[in-house]
Design a protein around this motif. Structure first.
Motif, PDB file in Angstrom:
ATOM      1  N   ILE A  70     -34.726  11.366   6.007  1.00 45.94           N
ATOM      2  CA  ILE A  70     -35.357  11.360   7.325  1.00 45.94           C
ATOM      3  C   ILE A  70     -34.298  10.935   8.329  1.00 45.94           C
ATOM      4  CG2 ILE A  70     -37.162  10.369   8.777  1.00 45.94           C
ATOM      5  CD1 ILE A  70     -38.785   9.799   6.289  1.00 45.94           C
ATOM      6  N   VAL A  71     -34.044  11.757   9.329  1.00 46.37           N
ATOM      7  CA  VAL A  71     -33.067  11.439  10.368  1.00 46.37           C
ATOM      8  C   VAL A  71     -33.718  10.523  11.394  1.00 46.37           C
ATOM      9  CG1 VAL A  71     -31.623  12.396  12.201  1.00 46.37           C
ATOM     10  CG2 VAL A  71     -31.863  13.621  10.045  1.00 46.37           C
ATOM     11  N   THR A  72     -32.981   9.502  11.836  1.00 51.96           N
ATOM     12  CA  THR A  72     -33.461   8.601  12.886  1.00 51.96           C
ATOM     13  C   THR A  72     -32.460   8.587  14.031  1.00 51.96           C
ATOM     14  OG1 THR A  72     -32.381   6.688  11.845  1.00 51.96           O
ATOM     15  CG2 THR A  72     -34.666   7.132  11.230  1.00 51.96           C
ATOM     16  N   ASP A  73     -32.843   7.964  15.133  1.00 54.63           N
ATOM     17  CA  ASP A  73     -31.963   7.925  16.302  1.00 54.63           C
ATOM     18  C   ASP A  73     -30.931   6.813  16.236  1.00 54.63           C
ATOM     19  OD1 ASP A  73     -33.068  10.123  17.471  1.00 54.63           O
ATOM     20  OD2 ASP A  73     -34.452   9.028  18.742  1.00 54.63           O
ATOM     21  N   SER A  74     -31.145   5.831  15.379  1.00 57.59           N
ATOM     22  CA  SER A  74     -30.206   4.711  15.298  1.00 57.59           C
ATOM     23  C   SER A  74     -30.291   4.057  13.927  1.00 57.59           C
ATOM     24  CB  SER A  74     -30.525   3.667  16.380  1.00 57.59           C
ATOM     25  OG  SER A  74     -31.748   3.026  16.089  1.00 57.59           O
TER      26      SER A  74
END
Length: 622
Positions: A70-74
């Protein structure tokens, strides 16, 4: 990951922060981790063993059959999400994180006269206001200290009323004498003045602190001009901690709402739908579903079809669906969902703000997953479908087998007998439909009688809900097309007897084990049905039998531990049945009682400081 090329899939990994989820050949989650750079981090698990310096890596890597991410922003968001997912799934190789530690909040106790600002581990629905969670305990401590130094709120746990100081019978505590409390217990501050402080604290904690920062900066400059450098440095640290409050934690909001964030990506005739589940303000997980026949459909058609199909089957409907576009027949669908939920449901198409950011994040993950795993997911879907078909053909069942329920019993010499029901849909576990049963009748020594009770309670509940819900069937429980019992002829007969008495016609088969307690065959229609050991159908049967056994044994173990602690509590002087029950209801978890401090124990209803000390000293000695 033998079904696709490791090197190729690793090259497709984004160089972005996120969470990766490692799975075994049986599709069990075995490890969850976070990374600043997903590609760089995940590659480490597939390098030659001679280059691995970590023993954990050497033990884990051979057991990895596939992975998701899962890609996150930070990195901060990845850390919070990793924590939530590990607590939810408890993977085998995350042993060092298998505790009850969670990120703490600051809680302003608005439900009390003269509110306090305290640390809280749980976010509960109440009048109190929560801020956080805080990853850094040091930052949390700094902010707490700043509030107490700028606004001298009370810190004691005394139960006060707004006329507490009328008689001035209380003696102010040490915090009053050192200027860190205005002594509301002694009536030395009016409710109006205290309320004014609370409003300022709320503004500060809500990030509306520009005026406060300007004032502190002016004071710092004046202190520096007066050569009071220590005080100036202290003010500088306060300003730094205040500015930390501006860091938003997008994936772990402090609200208590339940939301589903929905987005999707298309490729050819296939659409991959990504759902982020927000529960009590926290992102607790996600689900991915493939939809076919999407090539000729526009986005609204795809979204509408998904909402109708998914929420007609799911066991939980949240308060709000956040979607990327307007669904067709929005008003009708909203009315339908509200009826299913028995409470209003909103469908939101965000144009700006945090919800739009989450929707875009879900869409980004859907696109990346479709690019990397689209073909693999389609092969997995075909594999599980073929496994279910093999079971159906082996038993010569006339119709499809979409839903399978399996049952097992566990007890210790008849004591604490429990039963479990697990559900597999389309060849995959559906954990939201799992059920636990505490055996209520009989002595618990007969598995046969215990299974009769479990089956009776499960299907009586179905019939009752069918009557309550009308002709459309039960709201939460659907009928399976196949029931599997962990056992032989006696267990199968017990289930069939109950079903016949209720007028329910469902095939029942027994899962037979060999002398080494391994899956061997199915018992159906009075005969043993063997499947080839390497067939997908046999592998599915093994997964089901292992899962139902794991689920019931885990439940039984927790009950044994709870009873053990209850019996220990009875040995503590001053802890009777009422206080024992109060402790169990307040802490919910056994280990939280065992490792709680005196102040935490004293917060349970009916607990005195002496009783809390007695419990603390007992478990400390243990």
């Amino acid at each position: 990951m033998s079904s696709f090329n490791i090197g190729e899939e690793l090259r497709k990994l984004p160089q972005k922060p996120g969470v990766y989820i490692m799975k075994s050949a049986a599709e069990n989650i075995i490890y969850i981790g976070k990374a600043v750079n997903l590609r760089s981090r995940v590659r480490q698990y597939f390098q030659p063993s001679s280059q691995m310096t970590s023993l954990k890596l050497k033990n884990l890597s051979p057991n990895i059959a596939s992975f998701e991410y899962i890609v996150t922003d930070s990195e901060l968001e990845a850390l919070i999400l990793e924590n939530n997912l590990i607590k939810k799934h408890r993977p085998k190789y995350n042993v060092l994180l298998k505790d009850d530690k969670s990120y703490a909040y600051l809680k302003l106790t608005l439900s009390e006269p003269y509110p306090r600002l305290i640390v809280a581990r749980q976010h509960k629905k109440s009048r109190d206001k929560y801020f956080g969670p805080f990853i850094s305990s040091q930052k949390r401590h700094d902010i707490l200290e700043i509030v107490h130094k700028i606004w001298p709120l009370r810190r004691c746990t005394k139960k006060l009323s707004y006329d507490a100081g009328a008689s001035k019978a209380e003696r102010p505590c040490l915090n009053y004498h050192i200027g860190q409390c205005r002594a509301p217990c002694n009536g030395l501050i009016s409710p109006v003045d205290y309320d004014r402080m609370i409003h300022e604290v709320l503004a500060f904690l809500n990030g509306k602190s520009s005026g406060i920062v300007k004032r502190l900066e002016a004071e710092m400059a004046q202190c520096a001009a007066d050569m009071e450098f220590e005080k100036a440095a202290e003010l500088r640290d306060k300003i730094g901690a205040i500015r930390y409050m501006d860091d938003e934690q997008k994936l772990d909001a402090t609200g208590a709402d339940n939301q589903d964030i929905i987005a999707f990506a298309k490729s050819g005739d296939t659409a991959l739908v990504q759902i982020f589940f927000i529960r009590s303000g926290k992102m607790t997980g996600r689900e991915q579903l493939m939809m076919t026949g999407a090539g000729d459909q526009d986005d609204s058609d795809i979204l509408t079809g998904f909402i109708k199909q998914f929420y007609s089957e799911t066991t939980f409907i949240p308060k709000e669906l956040v979607v990327p576009c307007e669904p067709l027949d929005r008003d009708i669908i909203t009315t339908w969902l509200s009826h299913l939920r028995d409470n209003p449901v909103a469908i939101t198409v965000p144009k700006k703000g945090e919800k739009l950011g989450l929707c875009e994040l879900a869409a980004k993950n859907a696109q990346l997953t479709l690019e990397q795993f689209g073909e693999h997911m389609e092969r997995e879907r075909a594999r599980t479908t073929s496994a279910v078909d093999e079971l159906r053909e082996a038993l010569d069942l006339p119709g499809g087998v979409e839903r399978i329920e399996a049952y097992d019993i566990s007890n210790t010499s008849g004591v604490l007998a429990v039963g479990s029901m697990i559900v597999f849909e389309n060849g995959k576990p559906k954990t939201s439909d799992y059920r636990k049963f505490r055996i209520k009748y009989g002595d618990g020594q007969s598995d046969f009688e215990s299974l009769r009770e479990v089956i009776a309670r499960r299907f009586l509940r179905y019939k009752q809900e069918r009557e309550d819900a009308g002709e459309n069937g039960a709201k939460f429980l659907k009928l399976p097309q196949l029931i599997l019992m962990d056992g032989g002829a006696a267990q199968v007969a017990a289930a069939e007897e109950i079903l016949n008495s209720l007028g329910i016609d469902i095939p029942v088969a027994g899962m037979v084990k060999d002398g080494r307690h391994r899956t061997r065959a199915l018992l159906y229609g009075g005969r043993e049905v063997e499947l080839p050991a390497k067939s997908e159908g046999f592998k599915l049967l093994t997964r089901i039998q292992d899962e139902v056994h794991r689920f019931v044994v885990e439940y039984h173990r927790r009950l044994r531990e709870r009873e053990m602690v209850r019996s220990q509590l009875d040995e503590i002087k001053g802890i009777g049945p009422k206080r024992r029950q109060a402790l169990m209801q307040h802490f919910k978890d056994i280990d939280k009682i065992r490792f709680a401090g005196v102040e935490e124990l004293a917060k349970a209803p009916g607990m005195t400081e002496a009783a809390a000390n007695a419990v603390y000293e007992f478990f400390k000695t243990e």
